[in-house]
Scaffold this motif. Structure first.
Motif, PDB file in Angstrom:
ATOM      1  N   ILE A   1      53.745  68.110  42.245  1.00 31.69           N
ATOM      2  CA  ILE A   1      54.303  68.576  40.982  1.00 31.69           C
ATOM      3  C   ILE A   1      54.020  70.067  40.849  1.00 31.69           C
ATOM      4  CG2 ILE A   1      54.431  68.177  38.485  1.00 31.69           C
ATOM      5  CD1 ILE A   1      54.781  65.600  40.181  1.00 31.69           C
ATOM      6  N   SER A   2      55.057  70.848  40.561  1.00 30.05           N
ATOM      7  CA  SER A   2      54.884  72.234  40.132  1.00 30.05           C
ATOM      8  C   SER A   2      54.945  72.232  38.617  1.00 30.05           C
ATOM      9  CB  SER A   2      55.997  73.124  40.699  1.00 30.05           C
ATOM     10  OG  SER A   2      56.000  74.381  40.044  1.00 30.05           O
ATOM     11  N   TYR A   3      53.852  72.646  37.989  1.00 24.75           N
ATOM     12  CA  TYR A   3      53.736  72.598  36.532  1.00 24.75           C
ATOM     13  C   TYR A   3      53.628  74.034  36.028  1.00 24.75           C
ATOM     14  CZ  TYR A   3      51.485  71.929  31.981  1.00 24.75           C
ATOM     15  OH  TYR A   3      51.171  71.988  30.650  1.00 24.75           O
ATOM     16  N   THR A   4      54.593  74.462  35.204  1.00 27.56           N
ATOM     17  CA  THR A   4      54.662  75.871  34.846  1.00 27.56           C
ATOM     18  C   THR A   4      55.241  76.046  33.452  1.00 27.56           C
ATOM     19  OG1 THR A   4      55.486  78.027  35.625  1.00 27.56           O
ATOM     20  CG2 THR A   4      56.972  76.150  35.853  1.00 27.56           C
ATOM     21  N   GLY A   5      55.263  77.275  32.970  1.00 20.34           N
ATOM     22  CA  GLY A   5      55.954  77.623  31.742  1.00 20.34           C
ATOM     23  C   GLY A   5      57.276  78.287  32.064  1.00 20.34           C
ATOM     24  N   ASP A   6      58.095  78.504  31.037  1.00 19.82           N
ATOM     25  CA  ASP A   6      59.400  79.137  31.283  1.00 19.82           C
ATOM     26  C   ASP A   6      59.239  80.561  31.807  1.00 19.82           C
ATOM     27  OD1 ASP A   6      59.952  80.769  28.330  1.00 19.82           O
ATOM     28  OD2 ASP A   6      58.564  79.089  28.319  1.00 19.82           O
ATOM     29  N   GLY A   7      58.209  81.270  31.324  1.00 22.30           N
ATOM     30  CA  GLY A   7      57.974  82.621  31.816  1.00 22.30           C
ATOM     31  C   GLY A   7      57.531  82.629  33.267  1.00 22.30           C
TER      32      GLY A   7
ATOM     33  N   ILE B   1      59.461  69.794  39.475  1.00 17.84           N
ATOM     34  CA  ILE B   1      59.133  71.047  38.791  1.00 17.84           C
ATOM     35  C   ILE B   1      59.205  70.806  37.292  1.00 17.84           C
ATOM     36  CG2 ILE B   1      59.791  73.456  38.462  1.00 17.84           C
ATOM     37  CD1 ILE B   1      61.274  73.017  41.306  1.00 17.84           C
ATOM     38  N   VAL B   2      58.040  70.814  36.644  1.00 16.80           N
ATOM     39  CA  VAL B   2      57.952  70.598  35.204  1.00 16.80           C
ATOM     40  C   VAL B   2      57.789  71.951  34.524  1.00 16.80           C
ATOM     41  CG1 VAL B   2      56.635  69.529  33.336  1.00 16.80           C
ATOM     42  CG2 VAL B   2      56.937  68.309  35.505  1.00 16.80           C
ATOM     43  N   ILE B   3      58.731  72.263  33.616  1.00 17.93           N
ATOM     44  CA  ILE B   3      58.679  73.517  32.865  1.00 17.93           C
ATOM     45  C   ILE B   3      58.319  73.201  31.425  1.00 17.93           C
ATOM     46  CG2 ILE B   3      59.927  75.582  32.132  1.00 17.93           C
ATOM     47  CD1 ILE B   3      61.919  75.044  34.405  1.00 17.93           C
ATOM     48  N   MET B   4      57.205  73.741  30.948  1.00 15.90           N
ATOM     49  CA  MET B   4      56.837  73.645  29.535  1.00 15.90           C
ATOM     50  C   MET B   4      57.505  74.831  28.834  1.00 15.90           C
ATOM     51  SD  MET B   4      54.939  70.918  29.514  1.00 15.90           S
ATOM     52  CE  MET B   4      53.708  70.833  28.205  1.00 15.90           C
ATOM     53  N   ASN B   5      58.682  74.570  28.271  1.00  9.13           N
ATOM     54  CA  ASN B   5      59.595  75.630  27.854  1.00  9.13           C
ATOM     55  C   ASN B   5      59.508  75.877  26.352  1.00  9.13           C
ATOM     56  OD1 ASN B   5      61.691  77.400  27.442  1.00  9.13           O
ATOM     57  ND2 ASN B   5      63.219  76.181  28.524  1.00  9.13           N
ATOM     58  N   ASN B   6      58.744  76.889  25.967  1.00  9.42           N
ATOM     59  CA  ASN B   6      58.674  77.290  24.548  1.00  9.42           C
ATOM     60  C   ASN B   6      59.413  78.601  24.291  1.00  9.42           C
ATOM     61  OD1 ASN B   6      56.898  78.999  25.798  1.00  9.42           O
ATOM     62  ND2 ASN B   6      55.118  78.471  24.561  1.00  9.42           N
ATOM     63  N   ARG B   7      60.163  79.068  25.329  1.00  6.44           N
ATOM     64  CA  ARG B   7      61.045  80.229  25.198  1.00  6.44           C
ATOM     65  C   ARG B   7      60.303  81.500  24.765  1.00  6.44           C
ATOM     66  NH1 ARG B   7      62.759  75.826  23.473  1.00  6.44           N
ATOM     67  NH2 ARG B   7      62.330  76.225  21.254  1.00  6.44           N
ATOM     68  N   CYS B   8      59.071  81.611  25.189  1.00  4.98           N
ATOM     69  CA  CYS B   8      58.280  82.814  24.900  1.00  4.98           C
ATOM     70  C   CYS B   8      57.042  82.787  25.787  1.00  4.98           C
ATOM     71  CB  CYS B   8      57.867  82.866  23.423  1.00  4.98           C
ATOM     72  SG  CYS B   8      56.777  81.527  22.892  1.00  4.98           S
ATOM     73  N   TYR B   9      56.287  83.866  25.749  1.00  3.36           N
ATOM     74  CA  TYR B   9      54.972  83.882  26.378  1.00  3.36           C
ATOM     75  C   TYR B   9      53.980  83.397  25.320  1.00  3.36           C
ATOM     76  CZ  TYR B   9      57.223  86.818  29.932  1.00  3.36           C
ATOM     77  OH  TYR B   9      58.050  87.301  30.912  1.00  3.36           O
ATOM     78  N   GLY B  10      53.776  82.092  25.275  1.00  4.92           N
ATOM     79  CA  GLY B  10      53.078  81.479  24.154  1.00  4.92           C
ATOM     80  C   GLY B  10      51.638  81.922  23.980  1.00  4.92           C
ATOM     81  N   ILE B  11      50.913  82.122  25.073  1.00  8.02           N
ATOM     82  CA  ILE B  11      49.500  82.481  24.950  1.00  8.02           C
ATOM     83  C   ILE B  11      49.354  83.890  24.383  1.00  8.02           C
ATOM     84  CG2 ILE B  11      49.201  83.429  27.287  1.00  8.02           C
ATOM     85  CD1 ILE B  11      46.514  81.901  27.377  1.00  8.02           C
TER      86      ILE B  11
END
Length: 592
Positions: free
Chosen positions: A443-449, A470-480
């Motif tokens: 599993i590739s686990y990443t954010g949208d950025g 490929i799992v994208i945790m997509n919050n459409r921003c750099y959340g951190i």
């Protein structure tokens, strides 16, 4: 007789390598050709040298073989740097072989300090020296023979790390004898007597009534996780973990309380901060663990640190810290020589209470308020539906915080490049992991950025016919960063939301010929999605989704936002007092 390039290829085979990762170029063409002609090696072409270096970093984490890259001079070599830094800061051995211009064309031949002479000539050795254990330019075939063996020995000895060999084109073409020196990994330094460290550990535990062990990444690097796990179980000693240590044991272990630090589990942080003795094994106690103010770390405890790197130990000084420099491969002998530990019954009861109250109970207030997907539900569901021995290569930012806060390891391998922590790591590392362990689910686990940083490697996946999920945790921003701006920059979202955008990932994924699914409800995340081959799973989160809990500046790690009330805070800190300021109390009372 063979050429220098052929010697390199045969050396890699004898060293135990199976894969070489590359993006070709003129200055490395002879070496690439030799690798391609060697039946015992598999040459894998990437779309960017950075991706190749990150994939090589994953090889050791998954297969305990040294990952290898080859790159051309100039931009090919400099593109490796971010991946090399990942290996350096996480103590991962990797071997990077770069081509260099013919020596007759090099700037050193002119007797003048020119910037460049040969085409794409770049002094890569000087550039990477601060982020490698060893880097060298070889000038003759004799040096090539000696330096290859030396570099690989250094990479896999002591506190491990990456090495780089820069090979001019004339050395690649030169003829040499096919004789290979013996290779024997060795320790960087003389090791202490096991009995000395055992005595120091026994001394640290002798008066302890509220001990806790901090399990660091060095435990698995040394291959002693089973010995430590058994010792902890036998002595009923509670333990917490750093992020790097989390993958080395089943989280069902009765002594495990959780991961600690800025983004740590509340209960684990409470237990560590209320201990009277903290035994640190193979962790460098960086500021994401101790916070930016180490004086707030385990204030009432003696802290005893065992680490392979003597330089790391120098930073603690004296006072309540004690240290021993030792390769943790010797730890089983130390543990066998350590007498039983006496724990206070009230301490064991407290640890059980903290675990019951906080372990695995992270929740998203944003998701509850907006009726959107909780990242914690997503991560917990992932840990339930992926294979029990699945490999999860994680990226950075908010996404990796949620993963470490919520994922329940069984026999999984979960890792990220935690020290350098670059966006774009997960996809590349997943490719390396899949090549190293083709029989396992990856599993590739990443954010949208992070996904966009090395999105070109979807072509590598398609070309090779690999099947990572490929799992994208997509919050459409750099959340951190956005959450940081909420706390300290009056919610001005410059460059985290304002100025940032992402493409239509469905269209992009299909352009590469891969499958795509959009997940907007937790029930859409089903086990069958992980059985379809290569697929992008786009999990849609609110851009307001927070990391919870998270430490804010000026507080100890056991007082995280969102703040719990005074009564709960007092019960959790019943052994050591960590007072709150009047200003913070007023904020909490006002519903901050």
């Amino acid at each position: 007789m063979i050429t220098g390039a052929e010697y390199i290829a045969e050396f890699l085979v004898r060293f135990g390598s199976r894969h070489v990762f590359t993006l070709t170029g003129g200055a490395c063409a002879f070496m690439i050709d030799a690798v391609g002609r060697n039946a015992a090696l598999t040459l894998t072409c990437f779309q960017h040298e950075q991706a190749a270096a990150m994939a090589a970093d994953a090889i050791w984490r998954v297969d305990r073989r040294v990952g290898v890259t080859m790159a051309t001079s100039g931009p090919g070599a400099t593109n490796l740097i971010t991946g090399i830094a990942c290996s350096y800061f996480d103590s991962i051995p990797s071997l990077h072989i770069t081509g260099q211009v013919n020596q007759r064309e090099s700037s050193s031949m002119h007797g003048a300090n020119v910037r460049q002479s040969g085409f794409q000539e770049t002094k890569i050795v000087e550039m990477v020296r601060p982020i490698t254990k060893y880097a060298v330019l070889v000038r003759t075939t004799d040096e090539l023979r000696a330096e290859l063996a030396k570099a690989c020995q250094i990479a896999t000895s002591g506190r491990m790390g990456p090495v780089l060999i820069d090979v001019p084109m004339d050395v690649q073409q030169a003829i040499m004898e096919p004789t290979f020196p013996d290779f024997h990994p060795s320790s960087d330094t003389a090791q202490p007597d096991v009995s000395d460290v055992a005595a120091a550990l026994a001394g640290a535990l002798r008066e302890a009534r509220r001990p806790v062990v901090l399990w660091g990444g060095g435990v698995a690097m040394a291959g002693v996780e089973e010995a430590l796990s058994g010792w902890l179980r036998k002595n009923r000693i509670p333990f917490v973990s750093s992020w790097a240590g989390l993958t080395a044991f089943s989280h069902d272990h009765p002594g495990f309380v959780g991961q600690i630090g800025v983004y740590g589990n509340r209960g684990a942080n409470f237990v560590l901060q209320n201990a009277d003795t903290v035994i640190v094994l193979g962790s460098r106690l960086d500021n994401r663990q101790r916070s930016g103010n180490p004086d707030n770390f385990a204030c009432g405890a003696l802290v005893y640190v065992i680490d392979v790197d003597a330089e790391e130990l120098k930073k603690y000084g004296a006072g309540r810290y004690r240290t021993s420099q030792m390769d943790l491969r010797m730890l089983p002998g130390v543990l066998k020589s350590t007498p039983p530990v006496s724990l206070a019954p009230e301490w064991l009861a407290y640890v059980d209470e903290m675990r019951a109250a906080y372990y695995g109970r992270e929740a998203s207030s944003t998701a509850q308020r907006l009726n959107t997907i909780s990242p914690y539900e997503v991560v917990r569901r992932l840990s339930q539906i992926v294979d029990e021995d699945a490999i999860i290569a994680a990226d950075t930012g908010a996404a990796v915080c949620w993963l470490h806060q919520g994922f329940q390891v069984k026999r999984h391998k979960v890792f990220t490049a935690g020290g350098n922590s670059p966006m774009g790591y997960a996809l590349c590392a997943a490719i390396g992991a899949k090549l190293a362990a083709p029989e396992r689910q990856v599993i590739s686990y990443t954010g949208d950025g992070g996904f966009q940083l090395n999105i070109q490697e979807l072509q590598t996946i398609k070309h090779l016919g690999l099947d990572p999920v490929i799992v994208i945790m997509n919050n459409r921003c750099y959340g951190i960063i956005k959450q940081f701006q909420d706390s300290y920059i009056e919610s001005r979202y410059t460059a985290s939301r304002d100025g940032y955008s992402a493409p239509d990932f469905e269209k992009v994924t299909k352009a590469y010929g891969l499958a795509y699914v959009r997940v907007e409800h937790i029930e859409d995340l089903t086990p069958d999605l992980f059985k379809r081959g290569a697929i992008v799973i786009d999990v849609i989160l609110s851009e307001q989704t927070l990391i919870e809990p998270k430490l804010e500046m000026g507080r100890p790690i056991n007082d995280q936002f969102p703040y719990i009330d005074a009564n709960a805070y007092g019960r959790a800190n019943r052994f050591v007092e960590y007072p709150r300021s009047d200003a913070l109390k007023r904020l909490i009372e006002a519903g901050r």
